[in-house]
Design a protein around this motif. Sequence first.
Motif, PDB file in Angstrom:
ATOM      1  N   ALA A   1      21.235 -31.853   6.099  1.00  9.54           N
ATOM      2  CA  ALA A   1      22.467 -32.147   6.830  1.00  9.54           C
ATOM      3  C   ALA A   1      22.294 -31.884   8.321  1.00  9.54           C
ATOM      4  O   ALA A   1      21.741 -30.869   8.729  1.00  9.54           O
ATOM      5  CB  ALA A   1      23.610 -31.304   6.286  1.00  9.54           C
ATOM      6  N   ARG A   2      22.775 -32.815   9.106  1.00 11.62           N
ATOM      7  CA  ARG A   2      22.808 -32.680  10.564  1.00 11.62           C
ATOM      8  C   ARG A   2      24.198 -33.070  11.016  1.00 11.62           C
ATOM      9  O   ARG A   2      24.592 -34.234  10.876  1.00 11.62           O
ATOM     10  CB  ARG A   2      21.779 -33.596  11.238  1.00 11.62           C
ATOM     11  N   ASP A   3      24.931 -32.093  11.514  1.00  9.01           N
ATOM     12  CA  ASP A   3      26.321 -32.299  11.910  1.00  9.01           C
ATOM     13  C   ASP A   3      27.105 -32.837  10.709  1.00  9.01           C
ATOM     14  O   ASP A   3      27.220 -32.164   9.716  1.00  9.01           O
ATOM     15  CB  ASP A   3      26.407 -33.219  13.143  1.00  9.01           C
TER      16      ASP A   3
ATOM     17  N   ASN B   1      31.267 -30.002   6.606  1.00  7.14           N
ATOM     18  CA  ASN B   1      30.382 -29.310   7.511  1.00  7.14           C
ATOM     19  C   ASN B   1      30.850 -27.867   7.664  1.00  7.14           C
ATOM     20  O   ASN B   1      31.895 -27.591   8.244  1.00  7.14           O
ATOM     21  CB  ASN B   1      30.385 -30.026   8.874  1.00  7.14           C
ATOM     22  N   LEU B   2      30.109 -26.932   7.108  1.00  2.31           N
ATOM     23  CA  LEU B   2      30.471 -25.515   7.182  1.00  2.31           C
ATOM     24  C   LEU B   2      29.788 -24.873   8.384  1.00  2.31           C
ATOM     25  O   LEU B   2      28.618 -25.072   8.611  1.00  2.31           O
ATOM     26  CB  LEU B   2      30.055 -24.785   5.904  1.00  2.31           C
ATOM     27  N   THR B   3      30.528 -24.092   9.104  1.00  2.00           N
ATOM     28  CA  THR B   3      29.943 -23.371  10.233  1.00  2.00           C
ATOM     29  C   THR B   3      29.268 -22.120   9.701  1.00  2.00           C
ATOM     30  O   THR B   3      29.836 -21.397   8.913  1.00  2.00           O
ATOM     31  CB  THR B   3      31.039 -22.975  11.237  1.00  2.00           C
TER      32      THR B   3
END
Length: 194
Positions: free
Chosen positions: A154-156, A191-193
């Motif tokens: 995953a990217r962004d 998207n998890l920070t």
Amino acid sequence: MAAYPVILSTTYSLRSSLSSALMYDYVIIDESSQVDLATGALALSCAKKAVVVGDLKQLPNVVDSRTAKTTDKIFAESGLPEVYRYKNHSLLSAVTELFPNAPRVLLREHYRCHPKIIEFCNQKFYNGELIILTEQKSERQPLAVYQTVEGNHARDRVNQRQIDVIKQEVIPQQKLTVSNGSVGIVTPYRNLTR
């Protein structure tokens, strides 16, 4: 009101769709398992009578962690019963707990999805009580599961590995025609920070 006997609105904006001096004769809230308590209360506050329609076996409303934390603080300070806890209850779940003897009707006839998909739900969740009125229109299987390998793909907001699997494996193996816009791809990705 005579000019507009039926008003369609969200639960959030229903209150402002009519003069505050008037009340609706009936407010019918559909998909109430997905309605949060706050906007549900707004809608009910302008109703003489209400019909709450929903299914506790379907997806509930989603409460993000920030809102859950804020509402838990308010809940703790207010001393309200658990049935009013915002993060745990939809309008439907709260109403069914508060009014356990209210009349209930199961809408048994099913007209929406592929018969094999709803048959799984019928057996798993509805004890075979649904009457399935859809028909299978092709020999194609209605559901296929592909699982990509775990990894840091995953990217962004993009997962290139999932895109590659869909383009190189799923579409060819399922013999899908994507040029006519009849294929939709849904992924439960967030998207998890870190």
